[in-house]
Design a protein around this motif. Structure first.
Motif, PDB file in Angstrom:
ATOM      1  N   HIS A 191       0.811  -1.215   0.000  1.00 22.60           N
ATOM      2  CA  HIS A 191       0.000   0.000   0.000  1.00 22.60           C
ATOM      3  C   HIS A 191       0.847   1.269   0.000  1.00 22.60           C
ATOM      4  CE1 HIS A 191      -3.928  -1.974   0.760  1.00 22.60           C
ATOM      5  NE2 HIS A 191      -3.175  -2.870   1.364  1.00 22.60           N
ATOM      6  N   ALA A 192       1.992   1.251   0.689  1.00 19.20           N
ATOM      7  CA  ALA A 192       2.806   2.463   0.800  1.00 19.20           C
ATOM      8  C   ALA A 192       4.232   2.077   1.168  1.00 19.20           C
ATOM      9  CB  ALA A 192       2.230   3.413   1.858  1.00 19.20           C
ATOM     10  N   ALA A 193       5.173   3.011   0.923  1.00 17.36           N
ATOM     11  CA  ALA A 193       6.572   2.784   1.242  1.00 17.36           C
ATOM     12  C   ALA A 193       7.226   4.107   1.599  1.00 17.36           C
ATOM     13  CB  ALA A 193       7.301   2.138   0.058  1.00 17.36           C
ATOM     14  N   ASN A 222     -11.587   2.358   2.449  1.00 14.06           N
ATOM     15  CA  ASN A 222     -10.352   2.823   3.076  1.00 14.06           C
ATOM     16  C   ASN A 222      -9.186   2.757   2.101  1.00 14.06           C
ATOM     17  OD1 ASN A 222     -11.683   3.282   5.438  1.00 14.06           O
ATOM     18  ND2 ASN A 222     -10.861   1.499   6.521  1.00 14.06           N
ATOM     19  N   ALA A 223      -8.254   3.697   2.222  1.00 16.30           N
ATOM     20  CA  ALA A 223      -7.070   3.715   1.361  1.00 16.30           C
ATOM     21  C   ALA A 223      -5.880   4.239   2.154  1.00 16.30           C
ATOM     22  CB  ALA A 223      -7.307   4.586   0.135  1.00 16.30           C
ATOM     23  N   VAL A 224      -4.815   3.439   2.220  1.00 14.37           N
ATOM     24  CA  VAL A 224      -3.569   3.896   2.827  1.00 14.37           C
ATOM     25  C   VAL A 224      -2.865   4.802   1.822  1.00 14.37           C
ATOM     26  CG1 VAL A 224      -1.323   3.211   3.716  1.00 14.37           C
ATOM     27  CG2 VAL A 224      -3.337   1.853   4.273  1.00 14.37           C
ATOM     28  N   TRP A 284      -4.014   7.696   6.082  1.00 12.32           N
ATOM     29  CA  TRP A 284      -5.024   6.963   5.325  1.00 12.32           C
ATOM     30  C   TRP A 284      -6.320   7.742   5.273  1.00 12.32           C
ATOM     31  CZ3 TRP A 284      -9.313   4.436   7.836  1.00 12.32           C
ATOM     32  CH2 TRP A 284      -9.288   4.477   9.223  1.00 12.32           C
ATOM     33  N   SER A 285      -7.135   7.428   4.280  1.00 12.68           N
ATOM     34  CA  SER A 285      -8.415   8.115   4.100  1.00 12.68           C
ATOM     35  C   SER A 285      -9.540   7.105   4.108  1.00 12.68           C
ATOM     36  CB  SER A 285      -8.429   8.907   2.786  1.00 12.68           C
ATOM     37  OG  SER A 285      -8.347   8.024   1.681  1.00 12.68           O
ATOM     38  N   SER A 286     -10.721   7.592   4.407  1.00 11.43           N
ATOM     39  CA  SER A 286     -11.888   6.725   4.471  1.00 11.43           C
ATOM     40  C   SER A 286     -13.098   7.474   3.923  1.00 11.43           C
ATOM     41  CB  SER A 286     -12.151   6.297   5.916  1.00 11.43           C
ATOM     42  OG  SER A 286     -13.276   5.445   5.986  1.00 11.43           O
ATOM     43  N   LEU A 287     -13.885   6.770   3.160  1.00 18.11           N
ATOM     44  CA  LEU A 287     -15.110   7.351   2.587  1.00 18.11           C
ATOM     45  C   LEU A 287     -16.281   6.963   3.481  1.00 18.11           C
ATOM     46  CD1 LEU A 287     -15.963   8.985   0.036  1.00 18.11           C
ATOM     47  CD2 LEU A 287     -16.603   6.795  -0.991  1.00 18.11           C
ATOM     48  N   VAL A 288     -16.903   7.942   4.103  1.00 22.29           N
ATOM     49  CA  VAL A 288     -17.996   7.681   5.039  1.00 22.29           C
ATOM     50  C   VAL A 288     -19.264   8.376   4.565  1.00 22.29           C
ATOM     51  CG1 VAL A 288     -16.449   7.411   7.009  1.00 22.29           C
ATOM     52  CG2 VAL A 288     -17.362   9.662   6.471  1.00 22.29           C
ATOM     53  N   GLU A 289     -20.384   7.815   4.938  1.00 28.08           N
ATOM     54  CA  GLU A 289     -21.680   8.393   4.591  1.00 28.08           C
ATOM     55  C   GLU A 289     -22.081   9.397   5.671  1.00 28.08           C
ATOM     56  OE1 GLU A 289     -26.233   7.027   3.389  1.00 28.08           O
ATOM     57  OE2 GLU A 289     -24.674   5.529   3.793  1.00 28.08           O
ATOM     58  N   ASP A 340      -7.303   3.201  -3.525  1.00 29.77           N
ATOM     59  CA  ASP A 340      -7.272   1.791  -3.884  1.00 29.77           C
ATOM     60  C   ASP A 340      -5.875   1.425  -4.379  1.00 29.77           C
ATOM     61  OD1 ASP A 340      -9.996   1.671  -3.230  1.00 29.77           O
ATOM     62  OD2 ASP A 340     -10.540   2.405  -5.216  1.00 29.77           O
ATOM     63  N   ARG A 341      -5.768   0.713  -5.494  1.00 25.94           N
ATOM     64  CA  ARG A 341      -4.453   0.298  -5.988  1.00 25.94           C
ATOM     65  C   ARG A 341      -3.633   1.479  -6.495  1.00 25.94           C
ATOM     66  NH1 ARG A 341      -2.259  -4.430  -6.110  1.00 25.94           N
ATOM     67  NH2 ARG A 341      -3.493  -6.310  -5.879  1.00 25.94           N
ATOM     68  N   HIS A 342      -4.299   2.586  -6.821  1.00 23.95           N
ATOM     69  CA  HIS A 342      -3.569   3.754  -7.309  1.00 23.95           C
ATOM     70  C   HIS A 342      -2.698   4.368  -6.215  1.00 23.95           C
ATOM     71  CE1 HIS A 342      -5.576   3.746 -11.151  1.00 23.95           C
ATOM     72  NE2 HIS A 342      -6.754   3.707 -10.560  1.00 23.95           N
ATOM     73  N   SER A 343      -3.029   4.148  -4.934  1.00 26.71           N
ATOM     74  CA  SER A 343      -2.231   4.718  -3.860  1.00 26.71           C
ATOM     75  C   SER A 343      -0.832   4.123  -3.829  1.00 26.71           C
ATOM     76  CB  SER A 343      -2.920   4.513  -2.509  1.00 26.71           C
ATOM     77  OG  SER A 343      -3.079   3.133  -2.237  1.00 26.71           O
ATOM     78  N   ALA A 344      -0.680   2.853  -4.206  1.00 24.82           N
ATOM     79  CA  ALA A 344       0.644   2.231  -4.281  1.00 24.82           C
ATOM     80  C   ALA A 344       1.301   2.479  -5.630  1.00 24.82           C
ATOM     81  CB  ALA A 344       0.545   0.730  -4.019  1.00 24.82           C
ATOM     82  N   LYS A 345       0.483   2.600  -6.675  1.00 21.78           N
ATOM     83  CA  LYS A 345       1.021   2.834  -8.021  1.00 21.78           C
ATOM     84  C   LYS A 345       1.551   4.246  -8.178  1.00 21.78           C
ATOM     85  CE  LYS A 345      -0.236   2.248 -12.893  1.00 21.78           C
ATOM     86  NZ  LYS A 345      -1.332   1.924 -13.842  1.00 21.78           N
ATOM     87  N   TYR A 346       0.929   5.191  -7.483  1.00 21.89           N
ATOM     88  CA  TYR A 346       1.351   6.592  -7.545  1.00 21.89           C
ATOM     89  C   TYR A 346       1.680   7.087  -6.128  1.00 21.89           C
ATOM     90  CZ  TYR A 346      -0.748   6.241 -12.166  1.00 21.89           C
ATOM     91  OH  TYR A 346      -1.061   5.847 -13.443  1.00 21.89           O
ATOM     92  N   PRO A 347       2.803   6.633  -5.564  1.00 22.08           N
ATOM     93  CA  PRO A 347       3.151   7.026  -4.193  1.00 22.08           C
ATOM     94  C   PRO A 347       3.589   8.486  -4.136  1.00 22.08           C
ATOM     95  CG  PRO A 347       4.960   5.811  -5.173  1.00 22.08           C
ATOM     96  CD  PRO A 347       3.826   5.759  -6.163  1.00 22.08           C
ATOM     97  N   PRO A 348       3.482   9.118  -2.970  1.00 19.10           N
ATOM     98  CA  PRO A 348       3.917  10.510  -2.848  1.00 19.10           C
ATOM     99  C   PRO A 348       5.426  10.616  -2.751  1.00 19.10           C
ATOM    100  CG  PRO A 348       3.159   9.709  -0.736  1.00 19.10           C
ATOM    101  CD  PRO A 348       2.894   8.607  -1.724  1.00 19.10           C
ATOM    102  N   ALA A 349       5.961  11.758  -3.150  1.00 22.60           N
ATOM    103  CA  ALA A 349       7.379  12.062  -2.957  1.00 22.60           C
ATOM    104  C   ALA A 349       7.521  12.785  -1.618  1.00 22.60           C
ATOM    105  CB  ALA A 349       7.907  12.936  -4.094  1.00 22.60           C
TER     106      ALA A 349
END
Length: 313
Positions: free
Chosen positions: A92-94, A131-133, A149-154, A195-204
């Motif tokens: 999820h993250a590094a 949820n997304a790390v 991490w973020s979470s989508l809540v109603e 989702d998977r984009h959080s690991a594919k596009y990690p922050p600098a």
């Protein structure tokens, strides 16, 4: 005349010039020799400096396993599996040599150190579709490592809102981060990779901030890890439709890798002035003239054994 021994050297020389250059397993052995060495090599400053001196060993996902690529297609095997991780894991993250992974079977999150094959459980976040790390980073004022991490809540019937949370590694409870009520702050929060984009596009990670490319926008999303707020930064290019832009840190400078629309050239931009947001094109690489590397045999050990048995039969 006798030779110099470790006892003749100042402690700061032994720790800062000798122990910091040793492989991780040797540092672990040295910790058992002296209590002072154990204390000195357990600080976040030493561990970060030690990580910077270690060779780069890319970690890859291999048939739901994690492996360390040894850098040669001729190596046998070219990829060494990491243990003791469960076979069904997802990155999820590094950051700073640590990985945040989830075990898909047991629904647990782990913070892993691939160099010494150790991991620690995270009590949060739970694995849920919403949820997304986003990142793991070092909080400079405290020296703590935190997971964002973020979470989508109603919030109302049929209306959802993204919330932001921080978890200190080693802590027992996550903390909600209050995002200002401005529409821009919420728009940037909604635009972060999920989702998977959080690991594919990690922050600098740079200057105490986390940086993401805003997809389909020629702008950079910046999260201040101290003030815990968002802002925008100017990108090096005006190409707002290229989702292959990558941000990374090059020797303390923010860098942007940007291919052209025909994928013939790769531009590497460096931010020479972080405050003024001034970019310079450092490299222009002709990708079309590069030869493709040989495909790697990255099959898992079980798959390789099955293939060998079939060939023998």
């Amino acid at each position: 005349m006798t030779g110099t021994v470790l006892d003749d050297l100042p402690e700061e020389i032994v720790v800062g010039n000798i122990l910091v250059l040793l492989p991780p397993k040797d540092v672990g052995r040295c910790r058992a020799v002296r209590a002072s060495w154990l204390s000195a090599t357990s600080t976040p400053e030493f561990m970060l400096n030690h990580h910077r001196h270690q060779p780069s060993l890319p970690v890859i996902e291999l048939e739901n396993h994690l492996g360390v690529f040894r850098g040669s297609a001729d190596a046998r095997p070219p990829c060494q599996l990491l243990s003791p991780f469960h076979p069904f894991v997802r990155i999820h993250a590094a950051g700073d040599g640590f990985l945040v992974v989830s075990q898909l079977v047991s629904s647990r999150f782990l913070v892993c150190n691939p160099a010494i094959h150790q991991n620690a459980s995270l009590p949060q976040p739970e694995i849920r579709p919403s949820n997304a790390v986003l990142a793991i980073y070092r909080h400079n004022p405290t020296g703590e490592y935190r997971v964002l991490w973020s979470s989508l809540v109603e919030v109302d019937c049929g209306r959802h809102e993204t919330t932001l949370h921080a978890l200190t590694v080693g802590g027992r409870q996550s903390r909600n981060i209050t995002v200002s009520s401005s529409s821009l702050q919420h728009e940037l929060l909604e635009a972060l990779p999920r989702d998977r984009h959080s690991a594919k596009y990690p922050p600098a990670h740079l200057c105490g901030n986390l940086h993401w490319m805003w997809m389909f926008r020629a702008q950079i999303i910046v999260f201040d890890t101290v003030a815990e707020s968002f802002r925008l930064m100017r990108s090096a290019t005006t190409d707002s439709h290229n989702c292959l832009h990558k941000l990374f840190d090059v020797e303390g400078k923010l860098a942007l890798c940007s291919p052209d629309s025909c994928f013939q050239y790769m531009g590497v931009w460096m931010m020479d002035d972080y405050v003024a947001e001034i970019w310079d094109l450092e490299y222009r690489i002709d990708v079309s003239s590069m030869e493709a590397s040989r495909p790697l045999n990255l099959a898992s050990p079980n798959k390789k054994k099955e293939k060998e048995n079939r060939s023998q039969n």
